[in-house]
Design an enzyme around this catalytic site. Structure first.
Site, mmCIF file in Angstrom:
data_model
loop_
_atom_site.group_PDB
_atom_site.id
_atom_site.type_symbol
_atom_site.label_atom_id
_atom_site.label_comp_id
_atom_site.label_asym_id
_atom_site.label_seq_id
_atom_site.Cartn_x
_atom_site.Cartn_y
_atom_site.Cartn_z
ATOM 1 N N ARG A 52 1.229 -1.319 -0.080
ATOM 2 C CA ARG A 52 0.060 0.014 -0.107
ATOM 3 C C ARG A 52 1.104 1.297 0.162
ATOM 4 N NH1 ARG A 52 -4.300 0.765 4.516
ATOM 5 N NH2 ARG A 52 -2.782 1.082 5.876
ATOM 6 N N HIS A 105 4.138 25.459 -6.025
ATOM 7 C CA HIS A 105 3.498 24.451 -6.123
ATOM 8 C C HIS A 105 3.320 22.542 -7.021
ATOM 9 C CE1 HIS A 105 0.418 26.589 -3.596
ATOM 10 N NE2 HIS A 105 -0.514 26.164 -3.663
ATOM 11 N N LYS A 150 -3.105 6.831 1.030
ATOM 12 C CA LYS A 150 -3.112 7.388 2.809
ATOM 13 C C LYS A 150 -1.341 8.146 2.762
ATOM 14 C CE LYS A 150 -2.355 4.499 6.750
ATOM 15 N NZ LYS A 150 -3.414 5.369 7.389
ATOM 16 N N GLU A 182 -15.922 5.646 5.208
ATOM 17 C CA GLU A 182 -15.087 4.834 6.225
ATOM 18 C C GLU A 182 -15.064 5.661 7.849
ATOM 19 O OE1 GLU A 182 -11.188 4.316 5.248
ATOM 20 O OE2 GLU A 182 -11.539 6.311 3.628
#
Ligand code: PDD
Length: 284
Positions: A52, A105, A150, A182
């Site tokens: 992940r 940015h 994540k 979630e």
């Protein structure tokens, strides 16, 4: 808090580990992270956590620590040793940011080194809360459309969880429109019409490792489970609601917004899945 941490290839006392004010994790939240559970020096599902993390690094086009010879899991092992956490339980935190560069940015020039942090922290499982169940509140899900990554950009999660905290609840369950996605740091399951349901993986949720393991455990028990979205009405008539996560395990939710779920105590499906997950952790 443990005293020795890993930062960019070095093991340092926590108070000496400093990150530049130009670090993009500080300025833009431009970083990904992972949290793993370590029990007696063994990790729970490390391959899935690392896959992940690698997927997040690819999705955000972050520099790969491995390309610079950094191995976060080797660092974690060393940290558990140096912080005397090879007995008992700990969490491992890994963060990879796009590094330090003058603020603009767009990405910094190629070759800008990532900032790689690994820490370990003693962990006490929430045994009491798991036995009794916890309260949750409902909050609107105002996050972006890449919740599968994540990323450390967690302001919506922070604000929703704070609202839960001030109301004495453990978690805020997030709803995008009427769809339950979630929790702020957990995945959400409910038992509706005798079927275990949870939101399918995709851009609206983090593909939780505990979620995946719990689905496998349910299948192994012959329990009916579907990865199919729940809406707020499903949640209201669910006989059981539970949360899953690395620091949450299988957590029964016994009230949502002050209304009891089912009988107002942990239900049989939740309790069984909790036992099965605990058996997996104990077997490490
Ligand atoms: N949170 N959903 C979100 C938004 C999460 O942040 C997490 C984990 C989960 C559960 O995933 P897993 O089972 O892989 O831990 C679901 C970690 C623990 C945290 O932010 O501290």
């Amino acid at each position: 808090m443990s005293d020795i941490v890993y930062l960019n290839g070095e093991f340092l006392p926590r108070e000496r580990a400093k990150v530049s004010i130009d670090d993009r994790s500080f300025l833009f939240g431009d970083a990904v992270y992972e949290v793993l559970r370590a029990i007696r020096g063994r990790y729970f599902e490390p391959e899935r956590h690392l896959a992940r993390l690698a997927a997040g690094i690819r999705a955000l086009e972050l520099p790969d620590p491995a390309a610079l010879g950094m191995d976060p899991m080797a660092a974690a092992g060393e940290l558990l040793h140096r912080n005397a956490l090879l007995e008992g339980e700990a969490t491992v935190y890994i963060q990879v940011s796009r590094g330090a560069a003058p603020r603009r940015h767009a990405f910094p020039p190629p070759g800008t080194a990532p900032t790689v942090l690994v820490t370990v922290t003693p962990f006490a499982p929430r045994v009491e809360q798991r036995a009794r169940g916890v309260a949750a509140i409902l909050q609107p899900d105002v996050r972006w459309q890449r919740c599968d990554v994540k990323a450390v950009n967690l302001l919506p999660n922070v604000l929703a969880n704070q609202r839960a905290a001030v109301r004495g609840a453990y978690e805020a369950i997030l709803a995008r429109g009427l769809t339950i996605t979630e929790g702020t740091h957990t995945n959400v399951f409910a038992v509706v019409d005798n079927v275990i349901r949870t939101h399918p993986n995709g851009p609206w949720i983090l593909p939780g490792i505990t979620r995946e393991v719990v689905l496998e455990l349910a299948a192994g028990e012959g329990l009916a489970a579907r990865e199919h979205p729940l809406d707020v009405e499903d949640l209201a008539r669910a006989t059981e609601v539970f949360l899953t996560g690395t620091t949450t395990d299988v957590m029964p939710v016994t009230a949502v917004d002050g209304t009891a779920v089912g009988a107002g105590r942990p239900g049989p499906v939740t309790s069984r899945l909790g036992e099965l997950l605990q058996a997996r952790l104990d077997a490490l």
